[in-house]
Design a protein around this motif. Structure first.
Motif, short mmCIF file in Angstrom:
data_model
loop_
_atom_site.label_atom_id
_atom_site.label_comp_id
_atom_site.label_asym_id
_atom_site.label_seq_id
_atom_site.Cartn_x
_atom_site.Cartn_y
_atom_site.Cartn_z
N ASP A 162 69.68 138.88 75.41
CA ASP A 162 71.13 138.71 75.26
C ASP A 162 71.49 137.42 74.52
OD1 ASP A 162 71.77 141.08 76.45
OD2 ASP A 162 72.13 140.23 78.44
N SER A 163 70.51 136.57 74.27
CA SER A 163 70.77 135.28 73.60
C SER A 163 69.80 135.11 72.45
CB SER A 163 70.65 134.13 74.59
OG SER A 163 71.49 134.31 75.70
N PRO A 164 69.88 135.95 71.40
CA PRO A 164 68.90 135.88 70.30
C PRO A 164 69.05 134.59 69.51
CG PRO A 164 70.72 137.33 69.72
CD PRO A 164 70.92 136.96 71.16
N THR A 165 67.95 134.19 68.88
CA THR A 165 67.95 133.00 68.04
C THR A 165 67.89 133.41 66.58
OG1 THR A 165 65.56 132.85 68.44
CG2 THR A 165 67.00 131.48 69.80
N ASP A 166 66.71 133.41 65.98
CA ASP A 166 66.57 133.87 64.59
C ASP A 166 65.70 135.10 64.47
OD1 ASP A 166 64.28 132.56 65.35
OD2 ASP A 166 63.96 131.53 63.44
N VAL A 167 65.31 135.69 65.62
CA VAL A 167 64.40 136.83 65.63
C VAL A 167 65.00 137.96 66.45
CG1 VAL A 167 62.16 137.64 66.50
CG2 VAL A 167 62.29 135.49 65.26
N LEU A 168 64.78 139.18 65.97
CA LEU A 168 65.16 140.40 66.69
C LEU A 168 63.90 141.24 66.85
CD1 LEU A 168 67.88 141.75 67.70
CD2 LEU A 168 67.71 143.18 65.67
N LEU A 169 63.60 141.63 68.10
CA LEU A 169 62.39 142.40 68.37
C LEU A 169 62.68 143.89 68.42
CD1 LEU A 169 60.71 140.14 71.08
CD2 LEU A 169 60.16 140.29 68.65
N GLU A 170 61.64 144.67 68.31
CA GLU A 170 61.76 146.13 68.35
C GLU A 170 62.38 146.55 69.69
OE1 GLU A 170 60.82 150.19 69.17
OE2 GLU A 170 59.70 148.58 70.14
N GLY A 171 63.48 147.33 69.60
CA GLY A 171 64.18 147.77 70.80
C GLY A 171 65.26 146.83 71.29
N GLN A 172 65.33 145.60 70.77
CA GLN A 172 66.34 144.64 71.19
C GLN A 172 67.67 144.94 70.51
OE1 GLN A 172 65.23 140.59 70.38
NE2 GLN A 172 67.14 139.72 71.16
#
Length: 892
Positions: A162-172
């Motif tokens: 719920d608090s992403p930085t500079d990366v998005l993971l698979e399924g997020q």
């Protein structure tokens, strides 16, 4: 023995003493847990191991670890992070803007997680200001990379996703309102200047608040729905923007090399906003592979070559004209008496106190482009260069501007100025960079040396002389300005006296406006005709810079209003897709309208497919089918307003040696006036490709284009016109005659008797072969043995689904793309909705027999247009509008 034991004990004590003081971290490294319960405390100093990783928590399969770590070895700045173990990539950080020391503690209590600095002040906590009254009881790191806090009832109190930085993971999921923020560099995770922003319409990349890329620009992106976006999610097949209560795809960008990862936990995929502003998606397994990048051209990155750098297609960097590189490698004005303005307070005086007289604008080359002009709205319309310059001079935050002479648009460059690149398309936008005079210590003395007293004491006659000279100078300057406006810029440059019916109107997005004389010179006085049709005639031309173009003279616009014409030209001009022919500009002269397109050197598909030598191979046919589908899907789903082509046919599908297939004339249907709506059937389609709804007064929608595309797809499979007579050898003439009677169509008895062959209407023949599973018989016989049978089956089934009689049974063009790419299951043709092809097959055969008996094709056509098809439910259709090869709008 006792002394020996004592010596051994002392030696052991000394060993551990030296180990503790010389190698304290490895000596006290704690274990790595699969889960944590309060109370728990970790720090880098407490959990560092021999590899230098302060890991204390791992996912079940150790794919991810939670650590206290530094992003650069040797740095004294430490962060609480989640790391992908295989790639050592930081995928989440709690305190990226507030690093701590190696001894700073992270404490897990019933109140949650809290990170402290050396003064024991909290700098980060989770769940933060949550209103939940539940106590934290368990900390887990899931195999997805999501760090979660649970209460005693296993309810989630907080999660790192719920608090992403500079990366998005698979399924997020990335909801609207949450952004990815780049790092300053690979060694400094603090927030940088780039944002990946999700809006209700699209996903955007921004630099200092200025847009420079959007997801829908990707060639594999398609808009499925025109509804608000709710969140973005990524899997191993693509990136998806979801809306409609989280159950409908709004936009999708499909990966070209999607893989099946079921049961393969070693493959890891992540999206990252890089520190240079590039949005990438990387897949790591046995090797690392970048499968997506936006923008696809690094020269479109705002800082590809630094401030005022010029990026070329070869990737080399230099300074823009009138600037050079200083000792620091930065681009500065070549004129040393001027410098770039410093940062300022917007409420301060203009030009950082330099005053309007201290500002100088450096004019850039006409072929230089700036990344933001394609995404920005002009701050002013219908203004000249001086007015645009004044707008920039009045605001100290303005760093430069772009101005269009033809439209009078003024774009300002705010706060920061980035890199430039070479224009890929012709445009009359010209850039100007603001510089300010460098103050010297002599400036104050020069002001005091001005001879004030002599001016005050000038005699009256001297004052009168000065006034007269100034007045004369003003009149001459005004006269010169008018002359320049009438001959070189504004209306004079783009309008002759015969063109004043369309004056300069402020229409956002209007493309380049050519003069009639420019088009005469480009086309050699319209000497090389390369096409003609209902909309007009097309000529080949070459612009002054050597760019080859196709110039279309439109002859059927009726009483189209000038503002309406320019507005719709602006709409067409803003449509950019790799599978759509680019509109380069337009011209209005003596009541005529001209459109200037990019030139496709191989001509139209009908020439290459039906008359090409050598024969077009199957792989190219498949790519043409897919590229055409992508272009139509973009028109239907990814434009601000749905655009229906209305005339999809091989003549409007163009080929080039060095670029993908492109659809032409996709916006001309918008240019027809309302008075011509009664000419829909004859003006907006071509016989052989018209959907049934054209002739039954039914609503026209994007599914009308789907039908035409299906007919084109059948011709791509066959290599001939659907309506061109052809004989088909029969193993048993009687069997085929029986099939013909059962299906309601007639065969030529004479033909069958003499040669055992029958005349066929190819769409009907394709339907029959589908029913019998004989897919190999529908392929162009010239490709015998060189065509994958599964691809023939796929294309034929897709084509039949597209030509369903009921529009609502036809797939969307986005689904067609998915079926051809393999991401969407291929639909099953509905035979009930394809039975109308049997009627058209019978009419085709009868018309062919009449032609064989001496009737001209025109006589046969007139006969059936007059009498229709009595006794058949489809009798209201003008059947020969489906089977005649005579074209209404012709090639373009």
């Amino acid at each position: 023995m006792g002394s020996a034991a004592a010596v051994a004990a002392r030696s052991t004590s000394l060993f551990f003493f030296f180990c503790f003081f010389l190698f304290p971290f490895s000596a006290v490294a704690g274990p790595i847990y699969k889960s944590l319960t309060p109370p728990f405390t970790a720090s880098y100093q407490r959990y560092i191991d021999n590899s230098g990783a302060g890991a204390f928590l791992s996912s079940p399969n150790n794919t991810f670890q939670a650590r206290i770590a530094n992003s650069d070895h040797g740095s004294s700045s430490y962060y609480f992070v989640v790391v992908h173990v295989y790639s050592d990539e930081i995928v989440w950080s709690a305190n990226r803007n507030r690093p701590v020391s190696q001894s700073s503690p992270l404490r897990f209590t019933g109140n949650g997680l809290t990170l402290y600095d050396d003064s024991d002040h909290p700098i980060w906590s989770a769940p933060g200001n949550s209103s939940s009254s539940s106590s934290s009881s368990l900390l887990l790191l899931l195999e997805s990379g999501n760090l979660i806090l649970l209460d005693s009832d296993n309810n989630t109190l907080w999660e790192s996703f719920d608090s992403p930085t500079d990366v998005l993971l698979e399924g997020q999921k990335l909801p609207v309102g949450r952004n990815l923020v780049s790092s300053i560099s690979d060694r400094n995770p603090s927030e940088g200047d780039y944002r990946f922003v999700l809006t209700e319409n699209d996903a955007m990349l921004q630099w200092n608040g200025v847009d420079y890329w959007q997801l829908s620009m990707t060639s594999t992106a398609f808009r499925e729905k025109n509804i608000p976006v709710e969140y973005l999610v990524m899997n191993f097949s693509g990136v998806y923007l979801i809306g409609g209560n989280a159950d409908q795809v709004v936009i999708k960008a499909v990966f070209r090399d999607s893989v099946d990862v079921s049961g393969n936990s070693s493959i890891f995929q992540m999206a990252k906003l890089e520190s240079n502003g590039l949005f990438t998606i990387t897949r790591a397994g046995r090797s690392e592979n970048q499968i997506f990048a936006g923008p696809d051209d690094n020269c479109r990155l705002p800082e590809s070559c630094g401030r005022l750098g010029l990026c070329t297609s070869r990737g080399s960097c230099s300074c823009v004209p009138a600037f050079h590189s200083d000792l620091k490698g930065e681009c500065v004005p070549a004129d040393g008496s001027f410098a770039l303005p410093e940062s300022c307070n917007p409420s301060s005086s203009p030009a950082d106190g330099a005053g309007a007289d201290g500002i100088k604008y450096v004019n850039l080359r006409n072929d230089l482009d700036y990344f933001s002009t394609a995404f920005s709205d002009p701050i002013a319309h219908n203004v000249n260069v001086s007015s645009c310059q004044n707008l920039c001079s009045k605001n100290c935050s303005c760093r430069g501007f772009y101005h269009s002479h033809s439209s009078g648009f003024c774009y300002l460059i705010w706060n920061s100025i980035g890199s430039f690149t070479i224009k890929t398309t012709q445009s009359d936008l010209v850039g100007y960079v603001k510089t300010v005079a460098v103050k010297t210590s002599d400036d104050a003395d020069k002001k005091s040396d001005f001879p004030v007293l002599p001016v005050v004491l000038l005699p009256t006659s001297g004052v009168i002389a000065i006034v007269l000279v100034a007045t004369l100078f003003w009149f001459r300057r005004r006269r010169k300005t008018k002359k320049q406006k009438s001959s070189k810029s504004g209306i004079g440059k783009y309008l002759s006296s015969a063109e004043e019916e369309i004056d300069i109107i402020s229409i956002p997005g209007l493309p380049i406006r050519f003069t009639y004389q420019e088009l005469v010179a480009a086309t050699g006085d319209f000497g090389t005709q390369i096409g003609s049709g209902g909309f007009g005639t097309v000529y080949k031309g070459s612009l002054a810079d050597g760019t080859e173009v196709a110039v279309k003279k439109i002859t059927c616009l009726g009483s189209r209003g000038r503002r309406e014409f320019l507005t719709e030209i602006a709409v067409i001009g803003k449509i950019h897709h790799v599978n759509l022919v680019r509109l380069r500009g337009f011209c209005a002269h003596a009541g005529q309208r001209y459109l200037v397109y990019e030139y496709m050197n191989r001509g139209s598909l009908d020439r290459a497919l039906f008359h090409g030598d050598p024969v077009m191979e199957w792989r190219e046919r498949y790519e043409i089918a897919l590229g055409t589908a992508r272009g139509l899907a973009y028109l239907h789903s990814s434009c601000e307003n749905t655009i229906i082509h209305c005339d999809v046919k091989p003549e409007n599908i163009l080929l080039h040696d060095k670029s993908p297939v492109k659809i032409s004339d996709f916006g001309l249907s918008k240019l027809l006036s309302t008075e011509e709506s009664g000419l829909f059937t004859t003006m907006r389609g071509t016989r052989g490709y018209l959907a049934p709804e054209w002739l039954t007064s039914s609503a026209i929608s994007d599914k009308t284009d789907v039908y035409s595309y299906g007919m084109v797809l059948l011709e791509i499979i066959r290599g001939k016109k659907n309506s061109s007579p052809q004989t088909h050898s029969n193993s048993s003439a009687s069997d085929n005659n029986n099939r013909g009677r059962a299906n309601g169509h007639a065969t030529s008895s004479a033909s069958s008797r003499e040669s055992g062959t029958r005349l066929i209407y190819f769409p009907l023949f394709a339907l029959e072969m589908h029913e019998e599973g004989r897919y190999s018989e529908v392929v162009d016989p010239r490709l015998a043995g060189r065509v994958p049978s599964d691809e023939v089956k796929k294309l034929l089934r897709v084509a039949l689904c597209c030509v369903h009689e009921e529009p609502n049974l036809r797939p969307s063009m986005s689904n067609v793309v998915g079926m051809l790419e393999g991401g969407v299951p291929v639909g099953e043709p509905r035979i009930r909705s394809l039975n109308f092809l049997r009627f058209y097959g019978r009419r085709f055969t009868e018309a062919s027999v009449l032609a064989e008996n001496g009737n001209e094709p025109g006589e046969s056509m007139a006969m059936y247009q007059q009498h229709g098809a009595s006794g058949n439910t489809s009798s209201s259709y003008d059947s020969l509008s489906y089977i005649s090869s005579q074209q209404v709008s012709g090639p373009r």
